[in-house]
Write an enzyme that holds these catalytic residues in place. Structure first.
Site, PDB file in Angstrom:
ATOM      1  N   GLY A   1       7.301  -3.209  -2.711  1.00 13.49           N
ATOM      2  CA  GLY A   1       7.204  -1.732  -2.153  1.00 13.49           C
ATOM      3  C   GLY A   1       8.306  -0.871  -2.952  1.00 13.49           C
ATOM      4  O   GLY A   1       7.933  -0.543  -4.157  1.00 13.49           O
TER       5      GLY A   1
ATOM      6  N   CYS B   1       0.787   2.591  10.490  1.00 16.72           N
ATOM      7  CA  CYS B   1       1.452   3.669   9.745  1.00 16.72           C
ATOM      8  C   CYS B   1       2.420   4.548  10.837  1.00 16.72           C
ATOM      9  O   CYS B   1       2.033   4.982  11.819  1.00 16.72           O
ATOM     10  CB  CYS B   1       0.626   4.729   9.048  1.00 16.72           C
TER      11      CYS B   1
ATOM     12  N   ASN C   1      -4.862  -0.707   7.842  1.00 19.95           N
ATOM     13  CA  ASN C   1      -3.213  -0.288   8.159  1.00 19.95           C
ATOM     14  C   ASN C   1      -3.470   0.167   9.548  1.00 19.95           C
ATOM     15  O   ASN C   1      -3.807   1.252  10.039  1.00 19.95           O
ATOM     16  CB  ASN C   1      -3.144   1.012   7.263  1.00 19.95           C
TER      17      ASN C   1
ATOM     18  N   LYS D   1      -3.785   3.125  -1.969  1.00 23.50           N
ATOM     19  CA  LYS D   1      -3.081   3.941  -0.952  1.00 23.50           C
ATOM     20  C   LYS D   1      -3.987   3.854   0.439  1.00 23.50           C
ATOM     21  O   LYS D   1      -5.427   3.673   0.147  1.00 23.50           O
ATOM     22  CB  LYS D   1      -3.061   5.408  -1.274  1.00 23.50           C
TER      23      LYS D   1
ATOM     24  N   LYS E   1      -2.768  -5.142   8.764  1.00 22.51           N
ATOM     25  CA  LYS E   1      -1.144  -4.934   8.285  1.00 22.51           C
ATOM     26  C   LYS E   1      -0.592  -4.448   9.830  1.00 22.51           C
ATOM     27  O   LYS E   1      -0.636  -3.398  10.311  1.00 22.51           O
ATOM     28  CB  LYS E   1      -1.008  -3.802   7.247  1.00 22.51           C
TER      29      LYS E   1
ATOM     30  N   SER F   1       0.711  -1.263  -0.010  1.00 21.88           N
ATOM     31  CA  SER F   1      -0.216   0.093   0.193  1.00 21.88           C
ATOM     32  C   SER F   1       0.848   1.312   0.068  1.00 21.88           C
ATOM     33  O   SER F   1       1.920   1.484   0.563  1.00 21.88           O
ATOM     34  CB  SER F   1      -0.742   0.091   1.275  1.00 21.88           C
TER      35      SER F   1
END
Lengths: 300, 225
Positions: A237, A109, A106, A27, A137, A6
């Site tokens: 990535g 982050c 996510n 994203k 994640k 992502s």
């Protein structure tokens, strides 16, 4: 199965790169639009790079009405990365998503402030909001990633995405001040591979759900190693930034690495790192095996 | 979109900068102001460089060795190879009547190619105003024909005529901001650190029309107004 990590590809500006993958991961989408962090946002470092994008995205409404219809036209299975600043943020976005391959939460982050709830609480809230496959994640910085993996599995996650970036700092060589506008950023690239391997290896030993492995994959052998550690899918990535043709290249390298081990399919190596069975390369050059201490068993 | 390996055909010093010449092969050179991502061997990420010169069978990039990545590019020698990806981004609009080129420092990089393209069908090369930090840096002015050159503490804005015509400029942010204030319809080529150059990394975000947008997708050449 090859995906992008992502935030490492925009399928709308590079559709042919997205089509070269088995699925496109968006994203991260947050409820409200986010401009992201102030520049400077990226810096190359030794053995990797730092990013401090800060979840720049158009927000849930514009994603659903503008981006998602255009993404569907690409004909690539879509994974939507969902972010937020509370469990309710995540769950509300999950509730309005439909007809996508999977949702990746996510939970890790390094460039924004985290939600106060635990990863498991966020997964539980999302589980109640959607029947779509949910991938959690996780951060390799988690105090105990195995414990986090167990907890999100118990909370209803269908899979794990391992790993996100590590927090890092780079200083300008002249000013000795942080290179990035926000100071620290997420560290990715080749240096992350052993970290990703360790996380996949440890988590796959304790959970029964599939794992998407990512972190520093540059070549087919890196992908095969993640599979051997326990990942049934691999995401690319940082390599996509320098080489948009990396998916096709890595796919063919992975096929060659698989064939070199007399395996029919890359997933035949799934979990091989945990096995007592040794899996050797059949060297055409026998010199490597003749060296003392370098004997290997070769299994067909 | 495929990056390609290209041979270095030469590298020469121009003041503190290096003019890196690369075998063109079948590469589309694009429009002046567009850029290529150049990746030196052993580096993780490429660097964005605008096309400086297009000659028979080769194209050249003017590079300022300011960090490890650009130093690795400047250290390349004839016969060595590097990865190139491009042309990328949006270049200058060449449909102009009275072009005036303005460049500052390493920002003169796209101007030789721009000047050559704007000279097509014209009697002379378009006029240019170039500003540099020192006489040493100003050696790069030799790459741009028909140029008036100033060195700090004189700035290009002091040499700008009252009626500058169609302004096309590239240079450091303070210079471009000063030009934007003076010439509302100027075409300005901006710079930002980029990891990918094709819209994937979101690293090159700059404020455009009050919003942070990706310079590689929206620019690097933007209208001032």
């Amino acid at each position: 199965m090859l995906l992008n990590a992502s935030g490492c590809l925009d399928a709308l500006t590079a559709p042919e790169v997205a089509r070269s993958l088995d699925g496109f991961v968006t994203k991260t989408i947050t409820p409200e639009p986010r401009e992201g962090n102030p520049p400077v946002r990226i810096a190359e470092t030794d053995s990797g790079m730092l990013n401090s994008i800060g979840l720049a995205n158009p927000g849930r409404e514009r994603f659903l009405t503008e981006s998602l219809p255009r993404l569907r036209e690409l004909g690539v299975p879509l994974w939507v990365s969902v972010g937020g600043f509370s469990a309710a943020d995540y769950a509300e976005t999950c509730a309005v998503l439909e007809n996508v391959e999977a949702i990746e939460l996510n939970l890790s982050c390094p460039n924004v402030d985290e939600a106060p709830e635990s990863a498991a609480a966020i997964v539980a809230a999302c589980r109640a909001a959607t029947s779509l496959p949910l991938y959690a994640k996780l951060s390799p910085s988690a105090w105990d990633i195995v414990e986090a993996a167990r907890a999100v599995e118990a909370a209803g996650a269908d899979g794990l995405s391992l790993v996100n970036t590590l927090r890092g700092l780079a200083l300008d060589e002249r000013t000795l001040r942080p290179k990035l506008g926000r100071g620290t950023g997420g560290y990715s690239g080749p240096a992350l591979k052993p970290v990703a391997l360790a996380a996949v290896y440890a988590c796959s030993a304790v959970v029964g759900i599939p794992i998407v492995g990512m972190g520093g994959v540059q070549a087919g052998l890196d992908a095969l190693e993640l599979i051997a550690a326990g990942a049934s899918a691999v995401a690319l990535g940082t390599i996509l930034f320098s080489d948009p043709a990396a998916p096709a290249r890595i796919r063919s390298e992975l096929a060659a690495e698989t064939a070199a081990r007399n395996l029919g399919h890359p997933l035949d190596a799934l979990g091989a790192a945990h096995s007592s069975l040794q899996m050797g390369v059949s060297y055409s050059d026998n010199e490597a095996r003749k060296k003392p201490g370098n004997e290997r068993k070769v299994t067909a | 979109m495929r990056r390609e390996l290209r041979k270095v055909t030469g590298a020469e010093q121009v003041g503190p900068y290096t003019l890196l010449r690369v075998k063109r092969g079948g590469l589309d050179v694009g429009v002046p102001g567009q850029f290529f991502m150049l990746e030196a061997p052993g580096r993780l990420l490429p660097r964005p460089m605008s096309v400086c010169l297009v000659a028979a069978g080769e194209l050249a990039f003017l590079i300022d060795p300011i960090g490890p990545g650009t130093r690795a590019l400047c250290a390349l020698e004839r016969g060595e190879e590097l990865h190139v990806l491009g042309p990328l981004g949006n270049g200058f609009d060449l449909d102009v009547e009275r072009p005036l080129l303005v460049g500052g420092g390493i920002g003169i990089a796209p101007l030789p190619f721009l000047s050559a393209r704007l000279s097509h069908g014209r009697l002379d090369s378009p006029p240019a105003i170039l500003g540099f930090r020192s006489d040493w840096h100003a050696e790069a002015a030799s790459l741009v024909p028909n140029a008036e050159v100033c060195v700090e503490p004189t700035y290009v804005t002091e040499l700008l005529p009252d009626d500058p015509g169609d302004l096309l400029a590239c240079g450091p942010e303070p210079m471009l901001s000063a030009l934007r204030a003076r010439v509302p319809d100027a075409q300005l080529a901006w710079e930002a650190p980029m990891a990918c150059g094709y819209g994937a990394c979101y690293g090159c975000a700059v404020e455009i029309d009050g919003e942070l947008k990706r310079l590689c997708v929206e620019g690097p050449v933007l209208r001032a107004a």
